[in-house]
Design a protein around this motif. Sequence first.
Motif, short mmCIF file in Angstrom:
data_model
loop_
_atom_site.label_atom_id
_atom_site.label_comp_id
_atom_site.label_asym_id
_atom_site.label_seq_id
_atom_site.Cartn_x
_atom_site.Cartn_y
_atom_site.Cartn_z
N ILE A 24 13.47 2.03 -3.37
CA ILE A 24 13.65 0.57 -2.36
C ILE A 24 15.34 0.99 -1.88
N ASN A 25 15.50 2.06 -2.81
CA ASN A 25 17.10 1.81 -1.27
C ASN A 25 17.33 3.46 -0.54
N ARG A 26 15.43 4.31 -0.83
CA ARG A 26 16.35 5.33 0.21
C ARG A 26 16.01 6.89 -0.48
N MET A 27 16.62 6.35 -1.82
CA MET A 27 16.58 7.85 -2.16
C MET A 27 15.50 8.58 -2.47
N HIS A 28 14.44 8.17 -2.43
CA HIS A 28 12.89 8.81 -2.26
C HIS A 28 12.37 8.42 -0.77
N ALA B 45 11.64 -5.46 -15.76
CA ALA B 45 11.52 -4.26 -16.99
C ALA B 45 10.52 -3.46 -15.90
N ILE B 46 10.35 -1.89 -15.55
CA ILE B 46 9.75 -1.07 -15.56
C ILE B 46 9.77 0.04 -17.04
N ILE B 47 8.17 -0.08 -16.75
CA ILE B 47 8.21 0.82 -18.59
C ILE B 47 6.84 1.57 -18.53
N GLY B 48 7.05 2.39 -19.01
CA GLY B 48 5.80 3.10 -18.34
C GLY B 48 5.87 5.12 -19.54
N LEU B 49 4.89 5.79 -19.44
CA LEU B 49 5.88 7.26 -20.53
C LEU B 49 6.63 7.93 -19.06
N SER B 50 7.34 8.86 -19.55
CA SER B 50 7.61 10.11 -18.68
C SER B 50 6.65 10.86 -17.62
N GLY B 51 7.25 10.37 -16.79
CA GLY B 51 6.59 11.35 -15.92
C GLY B 51 6.00 10.11 -14.86
N ALA B 52 5.55 9.01 -15.05
CA ALA B 52 4.90 7.51 -14.80
C ALA B 52 5.06 7.69 -13.04
N GLY B 53 5.92 7.69 -12.76
CA GLY B 53 6.35 7.21 -11.71
C GLY B 53 7.47 5.83 -12.00
N LYS B 54 8.03 5.49 -12.92
CA LYS B 54 8.90 4.66 -12.78
C LYS B 54 10.17 4.26 -12.23
N SER B 55 10.88 5.76 -12.30
CA SER B 55 11.79 6.64 -11.75
C SER B 55 11.87 6.31 -9.18
N THR B 56 10.72 6.76 -9.66
CA THR B 56 10.55 7.31 -8.37
C THR B 56 10.18 5.72 -7.51
N LEU B 57 9.44 5.01 -8.31
CA LEU B 57 9.17 3.74 -7.68
C LEU B 57 10.55 2.78 -7.21
N LEU B 58 11.31 2.78 -8.17
CA LEU B 58 13.02 2.23 -8.01
C LEU B 58 13.33 3.05 -7.09
N ARG B 59 14.04 4.30 -6.35
CA ARG B 59 14.25 5.21 -6.09
C ARG B 59 13.84 4.98 -4.33
N ASN C 238 0.26 -1.27 0.30
CA ASN C 238 0.20 -0.20 -0.32
C ASN C 238 1.19 1.66 -0.32
N VAL C 239 2.13 1.06 -0.70
CA VAL C 239 2.50 2.27 -0.58
C VAL C 239 2.90 3.50 -1.57
N ASN C 240 2.17 5.07 -1.30
CA ASN C 240 2.01 6.05 -1.44
C ASN C 240 3.21 7.14 -1.80
N LYS C 241 3.45 7.79 -2.60
CA LYS C 241 4.68 8.67 -2.54
C LYS C 241 3.58 9.87 -3.27
N THR C 242 3.70 11.22 -2.27
CA THR C 242 3.53 12.53 -2.88
C THR C 242 4.18 13.56 -2.53
N TYR C 243 4.84 14.12 -3.72
CA TYR C 243 5.53 15.56 -3.84
C TYR C 243 5.13 16.67 -2.89
N THR C 244 5.72 17.79 -2.90
CA THR C 244 5.18 18.92 -2.00
C THR C 244 4.88 18.98 -2.42
N ASN C 245 4.30 19.34 -3.93
CA ASN C 245 3.70 20.51 -4.95
C ASN C 245 2.40 19.52 -5.22
N ASN C 246 2.19 18.75 -4.23
CA ASN C 246 1.46 17.69 -3.97
C ASN C 246 0.47 16.60 -5.49
#
Length: 260
Positions: free
Chosen positions: A48-52, A32-46, A6-14
Amino acid sequence: MIEFINVNKTYTNNIKALQNINLKINQGEFVAIIGLSGAGKSTLLRCINRMHDITSGKIMMNQVEVNAIRGSDVRKLRKRVGMIFQSFNLITRTTVLKNVLVSFVPELTLWRKVTGVFTKGQKIKALTALDQVGILDKAYVRVNQLSGGQQQRVALARTLAQNPEIILADEPIASLDPVTSRHVMDDLKRINQAMNISVIMNIHHVEIALEYANRIIGVREGQIIFDGNSTEVTPVVLKHIYGDSTEYKVNENTGETAYV
């Protein structure tokens, strides 16, 4: 190995980057995680190692709640989880070997950190990692004298020297030509199979994702809308992931998929 609950990530700009992510990835998978730019791929990845840091929910890794750990435990986590970036993140004005040895800096004693003196064992591990990716002969060459593909292999060797359980690859071939891209992908696949290291890759090249990954996760607007074997990905599935975007199109006559 890794579980999103049940993971959610909301940035400060909502902006809601991740919405209600539930996901399990087992040891040794190539995902492999695929999708459009801005879909959340990098956020999901990062995440995992607490970069986010996530906003709510839990990320578990071998019974440890990743989002609850602090301080030195985060550093220990990142030693187990190697990260490869699109931009390589190398020190270009020094040698290949020294770039790989950087992975050992956190575990050095103070005097070794000050003097830059590494142990014999660490040097052997670094050279072994370079051999594993086929660039041992470049150990004493300056990084800025290497091609882009060779630099990405240095980054991969630096990660391997950590002896990680997981490799996160954030657009690892985005800045490489097609031939070099396949060399890097061959390295990742070989390491995944021979060493049972999990590889989780965020990638725009769908055809490469389908060729190399065993499992595809499709992300759209921060939500997982497809999770299955690469053989299950059809033009209909891709259209569901990418919608009617001009970035990615499915030829309805041939069934072929391509960027436009």
